[in-house]
Design a protein around this motif. Sequence first.
Motif, PDB file in Angstrom:
ATOM      1  N   GLN A 104       1.023  -1.661   0.085  1.00 62.83           N
ATOM      2  CA  GLN A 104       0.008  -0.218  -0.185  1.00 62.83           C
ATOM      3  C   GLN A 104       1.221   1.530   0.266  1.00 62.83           C
ATOM      4  OE1 GLN A 104      -3.215  -0.336   2.941  1.00 62.83           O
ATOM      5  NE2 GLN A 104      -4.444  -1.925   1.596  1.00 62.83           N
ATOM      6  N   GLY A 105       2.395   1.127  -0.270  1.00 62.20           N
ATOM      7  CA  GLY A 105       2.882   2.005  -0.614  1.00 62.20           C
ATOM      8  C   GLY A 105       3.705   3.175   0.607  1.00 62.20           C
ATOM      9  N   PHE A 106       2.618   3.501   2.072  1.00 62.22           N
ATOM     10  CA  PHE A 106       2.874   3.915   3.152  1.00 62.22           C
ATOM     11  C   PHE A 106       5.036   4.171   3.505  1.00 62.22           C
ATOM     12  CE2 PHE A 106      -1.556   2.604   3.380  1.00 62.22           C
ATOM     13  CZ  PHE A 106      -1.884   4.550   3.861  1.00 62.22           C
ATOM     14  N   ASN A 107       5.386   5.071   3.995  1.00 60.71           N
ATOM     15  CA  ASN A 107       6.695   4.881   4.366  1.00 60.71           C
ATOM     16  C   ASN A 107       6.457   5.165   5.451  1.00 60.71           C
ATOM     17  OD1 ASN A 107       5.951   7.878   4.731  1.00 60.71           O
ATOM     18  ND2 ASN A 107       7.480   8.718   2.967  1.00 60.71           N
ATOM     19  N   LEU A 108       5.501   5.292   6.490  1.00 63.73           N
ATOM     20  CA  LEU A 108       5.534   5.703   7.559  1.00 63.73           C
ATOM     21  C   LEU A 108       4.216   4.958   8.449  1.00 63.73           C
ATOM     22  CD1 LEU A 108       6.557   8.193  10.421  1.00 63.73           C
ATOM     23  CD2 LEU A 108       4.297   7.679  10.504  1.00 63.73           C
ATOM     24  N   VAL A 109       4.176   4.564  10.034  1.00 63.06           N
ATOM     25  CA  VAL A 109       3.231   3.767  10.300  1.00 63.06           C
ATOM     26  C   VAL A 109       3.487   4.474  11.405  1.00 63.06           C
ATOM     27  CG1 VAL A 109       4.597   1.701  11.403  1.00 63.06           C
ATOM     28  CG2 VAL A 109       1.625   1.628  11.110  1.00 63.06           C
ATOM     29  N   ARG A 110       1.774   4.755  12.633  1.00 64.14           N
ATOM     30  CA  ARG A 110       1.678   4.708  13.848  1.00 64.14           C
ATOM     31  C   ARG A 110       1.662   3.938  14.441  1.00 64.14           C
ATOM     32  NH1 ARG A 110      -2.771   9.513  15.935  1.00 64.14           N
ATOM     33  NH2 ARG A 110      -2.237   9.139  18.451  1.00 64.14           N
ATOM     34  N   THR A 111       2.043   3.819  15.803  1.00 63.32           N
ATOM     35  CA  THR A 111       1.482   2.531  16.620  1.00 63.32           C
ATOM     36  C   THR A 111       0.634   3.447  17.103  1.00 63.32           C
ATOM     37  OG1 THR A 111       2.739   3.322  18.306  1.00 63.32           O
ATOM     38  CG2 THR A 111       3.943   1.394  16.943  1.00 63.32           C
ATOM     39  N   SER A 112      -0.783   3.763  17.137  1.00 61.80           N
ATOM     40  CA  SER A 112      -1.396   4.245  17.576  1.00 61.80           C
ATOM     41  C   SER A 112      -2.633   2.418  18.303  1.00 61.80           C
ATOM     42  CB  SER A 112      -2.911   4.287  16.399  1.00 61.80           C
ATOM     43  OG  SER A 112      -3.158   4.430  15.481  1.00 61.80           O
ATOM     44  N   HIS A 113      -2.844   3.419  19.571  1.00 61.61           N
ATOM     45  CA  HIS A 113      -2.587   3.783  21.463  1.00 61.61           C
ATOM     46  C   HIS A 113      -1.838   3.618  21.735  1.00 61.61           C
ATOM     47  CE1 HIS A 113      -5.412   7.164  18.452  1.00 61.61           C
ATOM     48  NE2 HIS A 113      -5.658   5.671  18.365  1.00 61.61           N
ATOM     49  N   TYR A 114      -0.743   2.760  21.605  1.00 62.02           N
ATOM     50  CA  TYR A 114       0.225   1.845  22.229  1.00 62.02           C
ATOM     51  C   TYR A 114       1.487   1.592  21.449  1.00 62.02           C
ATOM     52  CZ  TYR A 114      -3.310  -0.334  20.020  1.00 62.02           C
ATOM     53  OH  TYR A 114      -4.579  -1.176  18.578  1.00 62.02           O
ATOM     54  N   PRO A 115       2.278   1.050  22.441  1.00 60.33           N
ATOM     55  CA  PRO A 115       3.516   0.168  21.865  1.00 60.33           C
ATOM     56  C   PRO A 115       2.674  -0.999  20.956  1.00 60.33           C
ATOM     57  CG  PRO A 115       4.383   1.260  23.897  1.00 60.33           C
ATOM     58  CD  PRO A 115       2.547   1.236  23.851  1.00 60.33           C
ATOM     59  N   GLN A 116       3.400  -1.615  20.765  1.00 61.05           N
ATOM     60  CA  GLN A 116       3.419  -2.494  19.334  1.00 61.05           C
ATOM     61  C   GLN A 116       4.349  -3.323  19.337  1.00 61.05           C
ATOM     62  OE1 GLN A 116       1.252  -1.637  15.669  1.00 61.05           O
ATOM     63  NE2 GLN A 116      -0.574  -0.233  17.164  1.00 61.05           N
ATOM     64  N   SER A 117       3.879  -4.791  18.570  1.00 60.33           N
ATOM     65  CA  SER A 117       4.864  -6.129  18.911  1.00 60.33           C
ATOM     66  C   SER A 117       6.038  -5.663  18.455  1.00 60.33           C
ATOM     67  CB  SER A 117       4.139  -6.906  17.881  1.00 60.33           C
ATOM     68  OG  SER A 117       5.229  -7.750  17.771  1.00 60.33           O
ATOM     69  N   PRO A 118       7.003  -6.355  18.970  1.00 60.75           N
ATOM     70  CA  PRO A 118       8.807  -6.049  18.633  1.00 60.75           C
ATOM     71  C   PRO A 118       8.723  -6.780  17.369  1.00 60.75           C
ATOM     72  CG  PRO A 118       8.326  -6.650  20.994  1.00 60.75           C
ATOM     73  CD  PRO A 118       6.979  -7.109  20.604  1.00 60.75           C
TER      74      PRO A 118
END
Length: 753
Positions: free
Chosen positions: A311-325
């Motif tokens: 889908q061509g994104f260059n950034l992801v925000r981990t809304s709204h908490y830390p996500q999986s290593p």
Amino acid sequence: MPCKTLLNNHWLFLEGHAISPSSSDLSQAQQVDLPHNAVDIPLNYFDETRLHRDFSYYYTLECSEADLSQFMLLHFAGALSNAKVYVNGQLVAEHTDGYTPFDALLTPQLKLGTNLISVLLSGVENPAIPPFGGAIDYLCFPGIYRDVTLHHHDAARIKNLKVQSQNVLAQPLINVDAYLQQFAPISGPIELVFDLYDPAAKLLASQHVRLEQWADSASCQFNLAEGAQLWDCDNPHLYQVQVSLSAQDCLDSCQSRFGLREAEFRTEGFFLNNQRVEIIGVNRHQSYPYVGYAMGKRAQQLDAELIKNEQGFNLVRTSHYPQSPDFLDRCDELGLLVFEEIAGWQHIGDEAWQQKSLDNVRAMIQRDWNHPSIILWGVRINESPDNHEFYAKTNRLARQLDPTRQTGGVRCIQDSEFLEDVYTMNDFVLGDGSKNLRSPQNVTGLAKPVPYLVTEYAGHMFPTKRTDCESWQIEHVMRHLKVLDASHANPNISGAITWCLFDYNTHRDFGSGDKVCYHGINDAFRMPKFAASVYASQQPASKHVVLKPVTYWTRGERPEAKPLPLVILTNCQRVEIFMPTGECKSFFPDRAMFPNLPNPPVVIDEWNLGDFPLGDWGYAWNDLRIRGYIGEQMVEELWLAASTLPSRLLVEAQTQTLLAKQGDVSRVTIQALDQNGLLLPYFKDVLSLETSANLQVLGPKVLSIDGGVAALWVRAYEEGEAFLKIHSQTFAEQQLMFQITSETTEQLEVNHG
């Protein structure tokens, strides 16, 4: 010999809290494997209060004399929430946060033979624990939903590594801090060896550090004189550092990957290695249908691959908490930028609550400070009001722990106090007048420009289901295009992060009445809506050609039965449309309407159609052939049938090779296609599923095709061949075969000696 073992199998699970359950209670317990969701809920129309209960997990650990000669601890990557760990009835660890890891030292309470480990946790939304205390527009799914590993150590270990680099664009300096933990007194000197490996796993340098007496940390510095390989979005080169510890009767080692890169938000945009990068981002929740948060490594990795590669994104925000290593590791490998934030949603609690949130800041940064993909720490509760004292503390702590990264704090209010390094704003102005985005300086109220990032838009302003009518889908697409264009137009805006990646389950206070927020550009099963192609089409065609007409190509789908406007999302330079009667016409990206996008859509309307017979009311409705060109070369072709017929059922699995007993999954998609291989958007069918004993469907085994699509995940158990059979009312039976492979030493036993 120090080692770690994955401990995901053969747990027992009970509702309620019992530190030392009776034998009869344990005999009634459900045997489960991790990752595990305490309460599986239906896809929609459920009672979310079913989650708000207490739960207990039990593991029987057999210990030998050799085991008891070492120090044993359990590492929990994620358990939600308010977890308490007991060994033989004695409390050994507590951890309230459901999104960051914790360790439980077992040894003091272990005995020879059989030991009972009890893990008590709660789905009750305790107002004393972030993110709870107010309304939350998402569900928090209780359970031990990430991996648990059992560690054997000698008298000391290397608990964590911190790798920070300086001057990476000239002559990089790499500073490595090793944080040590002592379980028992160590006599004599401690030797540490720091090894640096390049992206090809070649040893570049090695340093020895000798501690004459115990210290909580040790450091070294590497100087890369030449040939440094930078980490960026297109070339995500990863170095590795390994630190080995040796002392009297004590061995340990620890390793971490890192990347050499310089990331900075400036008033004139975001710069990676001193090159401006326009951020095109997306917000991600970590939930999945039916099983909540309880998805393992492969599912996490494949989400990252979908975000970046498909889908061509260059950034992801981990809304709204830390996500999986595992998700973050894959972002490192792909070159996908990450904005990671602490847990919360609008509400700020009392002083004790705020202290827990500060603890969350510390845990998040200490877990993730070596990920080169992470370029911004979110140290403000999402969309919360200003709170000077609290946010002065969160920013100060983040800068102390990691002075190499900037901080942001997502708000939805104008003239908010600016304590962070980047002013991060949820901007939902589109739909309220003629604006697509607010002016940054009007938002900040400051006299001078500051680094600025739009962190949410679209989403709840125009919720859209994958099966909604064509006119609604077009409006959904246009809204995403307008904000994206407005973001590109203003050099003071570093970029924009759309809300959001997937539809998600929520509380009754939000969503569409069925406990689902249809805010995603994909549905909850990761199946794309038309709007997903808005972002995919912004990639260069050299990476992935996109030619996606926003139409079902049916007469009568739209008001007045008109085919216009025909929006084609594409990264082609021109589009040709052919009619069966021989007419052909070229159309070009609409740079007048979207002057700032890398790849504007083609928009065909009455102004550029002319007398081209596209099929107005009263005319014959014909097949449509669409070709996309780069220069004079045709790179993609589509045939849209005037009269579609169900032709085949396409069944695909993300992988057909799975790992046994590790919670490994594969997503299976089922699509009803027409004679041209295109989706039948209104096709409905009932499917029944059948699996071999070593393969489990996550969710119901009878499901419907809705809008031409169904999707599911299967989870692997015992090794060997496995099958999934799909019985359809319309099509012939389909069967997928899987190979489930046994665990290997490399996968389960990692030698640290």
